[in-house]
Design an enzyme around this catalytic site. Structure first.
Site, short mmCIF file in Angstrom:
data_model
loop_
_atom_site.label_atom_id
_atom_site.label_comp_id
_atom_site.label_asym_id
_atom_site.label_seq_id
_atom_site.Cartn_x
_atom_site.Cartn_y
_atom_site.Cartn_z
N HIS A 1 -4.62 -1.76 -4.22
CA HIS A 1 -5.99 -2.05 -3.78
C HIS A 1 -7.05 -1.84 -4.87
O HIS A 1 -8.17 -1.42 -4.59
CB HIS A 1 -6.36 -1.17 -2.57
CG HIS A 1 -5.38 -1.18 -1.46
ND1 HIS A 1 -4.93 -2.36 -0.87
CD2 HIS A 1 -4.74 -0.17 -0.82
CE1 HIS A 1 -4.08 -2.05 0.10
NE2 HIS A 1 -3.94 -0.73 0.14
N SER B 1 0.83 -1.20 0.00
CA SER B 1 0.00 0.00 0.00
C SER B 1 0.87 1.26 0.00
O SER B 1 1.60 1.51 -0.97
CB SER B 1 -0.95 -0.04 1.19
OG SER B 1 -1.96 0.93 1.09
#
Length: 234
Positions: free
Chosen positions: A161, A126
């Site tokens: 994501h 991330s």
């Protein structure tokens, strides 16, 4: 010749894949060291104690030596020597904007560049992957996805994501269309991109349907190219 290695995960690893260690094990194996020294940088998550405990709980079960560097509660005098003694640096998720600001203030940018040039694997998930590229699409600002310039250790941009956060993939395409961020990788959770000397040499996945797309703009038109991904599932 020393290879500069960066392994970037769109999502997954110890923080979310509770019973799936495939991506974390891939990173450990990529070091080529029997018992690699791996340091967790939880800066983007505000050095959350829960996050740190989860890291040690998981990595203590692997054949490695886990460490953590907290910049909110420093536990070493010489950060540069400490990080350069590692085989792997693993950056956690959270706020990319805060991560970059804190790293800059602590002088980590030049240290991490030295680590890369020394052959230490830079990895993460991330925010821990957006930091390595020229730019990324961040949710560090409340309620919206916005472009954010980053370190530029890798060319182009990245968006993690893409399969799990509503609207993120569409926003990424929109910003590439408007040329506010460069072409780059749209990565699902459970996918890792392995770069050596700035070039993508392999994409691997820990989930059957996970994928990664390379998004680019050519002659005013958005193109989506599916990147070949090797499954780690046996």
């Amino acid at each position: 010749m020393i290879k500069e290695k960066i392994i970037a995960m769109g999502g997954g690893g110890f923080s979310t894949e509770i019973d799936n260690s495939l991506l974390d094990q891939y990173i450990l194996d990529a070091s080529g060291v029997d018992k690699p020294r791996i340091c967790f940088l939880p800066t983007a998550g505000g050095d959350s104690e829960t996050y740190i405990e989860k890291f040690f709980s998981k990595f203590s079960s692997y054949n490695c030596e886990p460490f953590c560097l907290s910049l909110f509660r420093p536990q070493v005098d010489d950060i540069e020597s400490f990080l350069l003694s590692m085989d792997i640096i693993y950056v956690g998720g959270g706020s990319t904007k805060n991560l970059l600001a804190i790293w800059k203030d602590w002088g980590l940018l030049s240290i991490l560049k030295k680590a890369l040039q020394k052959g230490i694997i830079l990895s993460g998930v991330s925010a821990g992957i957006m930091c390595w590229f020229e730019a990324g699409l961040t949710d560090s600002f409340h309620g919206k996805y916005v472009p954010l310039k980053s370190l530029g250790f890798l060319a182009g941009s990245v968006c993690p994501h893409c399969d799990s956060e509503k609207g993120r993939f569409e926003a990424y395409i929109e910003y590439i269309q408007k040329e506010e961020i460069p072409s780059g990788y749209a990565i699902d959770d459970g996918v890792a991109l392995h770069f050596e000397n700035g070039q993508l040499i392999k994409a691997v996945k820990s989930k059957p349907n996970a994928k990664v797309l390379f998004i680019s703009k050519q002659s005013g038109v958005i193109h989506q190219r599916l990147v070949e991904t090797q499954s780690l599932i046996q």
